[in-house]
Design an enzyme around this catalytic site. Structure first.
Site, PDB file in Angstrom:
ATOM      1  N   CYS A 147      38.450  53.876  40.634  1.00  0.00           N
ATOM      2  CA  CYS A 147      38.030  53.121  41.876  1.00  0.00           C
ATOM      3  C   CYS A 147      38.056  54.138  43.188  1.00  0.00           C
ATOM      4  O   CYS A 147      37.056  54.170  43.940  1.00  0.00           O
ATOM      5  CB  CYS A 147      38.880  51.716  42.276  1.00  0.00           C
ATOM      6  N   HIS A 182      40.326  49.475  49.069  1.00  0.00           N
ATOM      7  CA  HIS A 182      41.172  50.486  49.133  1.00  0.00           C
ATOM      8  C   HIS A 182      40.680  51.331  50.504  1.00  0.00           C
ATOM      9  O   HIS A 182      39.310  51.547  50.913  1.00  0.00           O
ATOM     10  CB  HIS A 182      40.671  51.558  47.997  1.00  0.00           C
TER      11      HIS A 182
HETATM   12  N1  LIG Z   1      36.941  51.676  38.184  1.00  0.00           N
HETATM   13  C1  LIG Z   1      38.275  51.300  38.237  1.00  0.00           C
HETATM   14  O1  LIG Z   1      39.022  52.084  38.373  1.00  0.00           O
HETATM   15  C2  LIG Z   1      38.701  50.056  37.728  1.00  0.00           C
HETATM   16  C3  LIG Z   1      39.244  49.066  38.756  1.00  0.00           C
HETATM   17  C4  LIG Z   1      39.849  47.983  38.334  1.00  0.00           C
HETATM   18  C5  LIG Z   1      40.046  47.795  36.942  1.00  0.00           C
HETATM   19  N2  LIG Z   1      39.581  48.535  36.221  1.00  0.00           N
HETATM   20  C6  LIG Z   1      39.675  48.507  34.656  1.00  0.00           C
HETATM   21  O2  LIG Z   1      39.242  47.341  34.214  1.00  0.00           O
HETATM   22  C7  LIG Z   1      40.287  46.724  33.707  1.00  0.00           C
HETATM   23  C8  LIG Z   1      40.340  45.325  33.589  1.00  0.00           C
HETATM   24  O3  LIG Z   1      40.886  45.097  34.969  1.00  0.00           O
HETATM   25  P1  LIG Z   1      41.377  43.659  35.923  1.00  0.00           P
HETATM   26  O4  LIG Z   1      41.704  44.036  36.857  1.00  0.00           O
HETATM   27  O5  LIG Z   1      39.941  42.862  35.414  1.00  0.00           O
HETATM   28  O6  LIG Z   1      42.319  43.067  34.598  1.00  0.00           O
HETATM   29  P2  LIG Z   1      42.483  41.725  34.144  1.00  0.00           P
HETATM   30  O7  LIG Z   1      42.474  40.667  35.393  1.00  0.00           O
HETATM   31  O8  LIG Z   1      43.925  41.653  33.457  1.00  0.00           O
HETATM   32  O9  LIG Z   1      41.452  41.195  33.147  1.00  0.00           O
HETATM   33  C9  LIG Z   1      41.315  41.787  31.845  1.00  0.00           C
HETATM   34  C10 LIG Z   1      40.595  40.711  31.008  1.00  0.00           C
HETATM   35  O10 LIG Z   1      40.305  41.532  29.700  1.00  0.00           O
HETATM   36  C11 LIG Z   1      40.835  40.540  28.679  1.00  0.00           C
HETATM   37  N3  LIG Z   1      41.056  41.342  27.660  1.00  0.00           N
HETATM   38  C12 LIG Z   1      42.392  41.972  27.296  1.00  0.00           C
HETATM   39  N4  LIG Z   1      42.223  42.541  26.057  1.00  0.00           N
HETATM   40  C13 LIG Z   1      40.911  42.280  25.570  1.00  0.00           C
HETATM   41  C14 LIG Z   1      40.118  42.783  24.428  1.00  0.00           C
HETATM   42  N5  LIG Z   1      40.887  43.046  23.362  1.00  0.00           N
HETATM   43  N6  LIG Z   1      38.870  42.028  24.076  1.00  0.00           N
HETATM   44  C15 LIG Z   1      38.355  41.355  25.320  1.00  0.00           C
HETATM   45  N7  LIG Z   1      38.980  40.918  26.437  1.00  0.00           N
HETATM   46  C16 LIG Z   1      40.199  41.456  26.383  1.00  0.00           C
HETATM   47  C17 LIG Z   1      41.889  39.996  29.527  1.00  0.00           C
HETATM   48  O11 LIG Z   1      42.445  38.610  28.760  1.00  0.00           O
HETATM   49  P3  LIG Z   1      44.225  38.437  28.950  1.00  0.00           P
HETATM   50  O12 LIG Z   1      44.269  38.443  30.411  1.00  0.00           O
HETATM   51  O13 LIG Z   1      44.215  36.983  28.285  1.00  0.00           O
HETATM   52  O14 LIG Z   1      44.829  39.686  28.354  1.00  0.00           O
HETATM   53  C18 LIG Z   1      41.317  39.745  30.734  1.00  0.00           C
HETATM   54  O15 LIG Z   1      40.633  38.383  30.723  1.00  0.00           O
HETATM   55  C19 LIG Z   1      41.709  47.494  33.518  1.00  0.00           C
HETATM   56  O16 LIG Z   1      42.393  47.296  32.473  1.00  0.00           O
HETATM   57  C20 LIG Z   1      41.108  48.626  34.085  1.00  0.00           C
HETATM   58  O17 LIG Z   1      40.977  49.611  32.881  1.00  0.00           O
HETATM   59  C21 LIG Z   1      39.030  49.739  36.358  1.00  0.00           C
END
Ligand SMILES: NC(=O)c1ccc[n+]([C@@H]2O[C@H](COP(=O)([O-])OP(=O)(O)OC[C@H]3O[C@@H](n4cnc5c(N)ncnc54)[C@H](OP(=O)(O)O)[C@@H]3O)[C@@H](O)[C@H]2O)c1
Length: 342
Positions: A129, A241
């Protein structure tokens, strides 16, 4: 143009929710949208446009018939499921770190290097990000004046650490106001009324992984010749950010010329009227698509130096929006296909 079947993997998470919203507003030719998440969430119903969509389990077979999958389910899920999705002919855009360092899979910010999509093999990585908003700004400056070196310090929102971190900031703030003891679970220290110079884990050279991501991704996406050093700091801000950037260029510039250049560049809005207290603010950028730039001024300590303040919504341009923009580029460039040799 034909309609495409999209999937969101991690559809119920913070970024997944923003992806749903961004797709809802987009003009992309979406025929069908599949919501995938963990088994525990199967059957939950999500409203999208005028449809009610039931969540299905993210598993290999679920990708049959899906053209484009937008992943925001973390690195483990991406490493397991992206190769399976690709086998089904699905092009995957992944938000995690899983494929960012790959020599073959492109890492893309559409305003900066959309042409890198051309030879994709079914996997496109979405950058970090903090990197995304920085590179949207650095690209036009590099093109015109050739950047020699960048010194960047970030002031990052807690939503970048997921919903648990947002809840913890609220809970600590309430506890502080009520004179109760603060509970610390998500970060190594209290985040309310504090600033933590620590995002992700530390590596051998004393930087954090977040700092190294900004350096390595800048070299992969923009130019390996740019010198860049970073300090990333977590702030008690819910969303948005902010970054302080000091940029040294090879070629001379006039600061008004740089302001005009950025104002005319894709994805950037200038907010720069300090006399009237106008500069980018996280609370204003939250929920908005652009990258905001202000406090633009000459660095008077060196020959060709400038300083600026840059703010963007980390869940939108930093994650969901950039992913959807990559999907739009794939469609526009007729690249929604997986080569047979993957
Ligand atoms: N571009 C960036 O830099 C940026 C910014 C933010 C996030 N991200 C990425 O995006 C991901 C998600 O972030 P977030 O803030 O949205 O996290 P989050 O709110 O925890 O959302 C992740 C979602 O994916 C689900 N999940 C976990 N394992 C899974 C699987 N094997 N198959 C399908 N769904 C699954 C989770 O379910 P549960 O909650 O039930 O586990 C939750 O609903 C992060 O891990 C990170 O890698 C990247």
């Amino acid at each position: 143009m034909r309609d495409f079947t999209f999937a969101i993997v991690g559809a119920l998470g913070n970024v997944g929710t923003e992806m749903r919203g961004t797709l809802e507003k987009s003009k992309l030719p979406i025929g069908n949208l599949v919501m995938m998440d963990v088994a525990e969430n199967v059957g939950q119903v999500v409203k999208w446009r005028d449809r009610e969509i039931s969540v299905v389990e993210a598993a290999a077979d679920a990708f049959a018939g899906v053209d484009i999958a937008l992943f925001s389910a973390g690195e483990g899920a991406a490493l397991e499921l992206v190769p399976e999705a690709v086998k089904h002919g699905c092009v995957c855009v992944d938000n995690s770190t899983a494929f960012r360092g790959s020599d073959v899979d492109p890492l893309v910010v559409p305003e900066v290097n959309a042409e890198a999509l051309t030879n994709h093999r079914g996997i496109i990585a979405n950058p970090n990000c903090s990197t995304i908003q920085m590179l949207v700004v650095l690209k036009p400056i590099h093109e015109k004046y050739t950047i020699k070196r960048v010194v960047v310090s970030t002031y990052q929102a807690v939503s970048g650490s997921g919903q648990a971190a947002v809840d913890e900031l609220h809970a600590q703030t309430r506890a502080f106001a009520e004179g109760r003891e603060l509970e610390v679970n998500v970060y190594p220290h209290q985040i309310a009324f504090n600033a933590l110079p620590h995002i992700d884990s530390f590596v051998a050279n004393g930087y954090t992984k977040e700092e190294m991501k900004m350096i390595d991704e800048t070299h992969k996406i923009l130019d390996p010749a740019i010198g860049i050093t970073t300090t990333t700091v977590r702030m008690p801000v819910v969303n948005g950010h902010s970054e302080s950037m000091n940029i040294e260029t090879e070629k001379p510039f006039e600061i008004d010329e740089v302001r005009e250049l950025l104002a005319g560049s894709r994805g950037i809005i200038i907010e720069d009227d300090p006399g009237n207290n106008v500069y980018p603010l996280a609370i204003n950028a939250a929920g908005q698509d652009p990258v905001y730039v202000g406090r633009l001024r000459r660095d008077e300590s060196i020959g060709n130096g400038m300083n600026m303040w840059c703010v963007a919504d980390n869940l939108l341009k930093g994650a969901a929006l950039n992913t959807v923009q990559i999907a739009a580029e794939l469609i526009e460039r007729d690249l929604v296909r997986v080569p047979g040799d993957v």
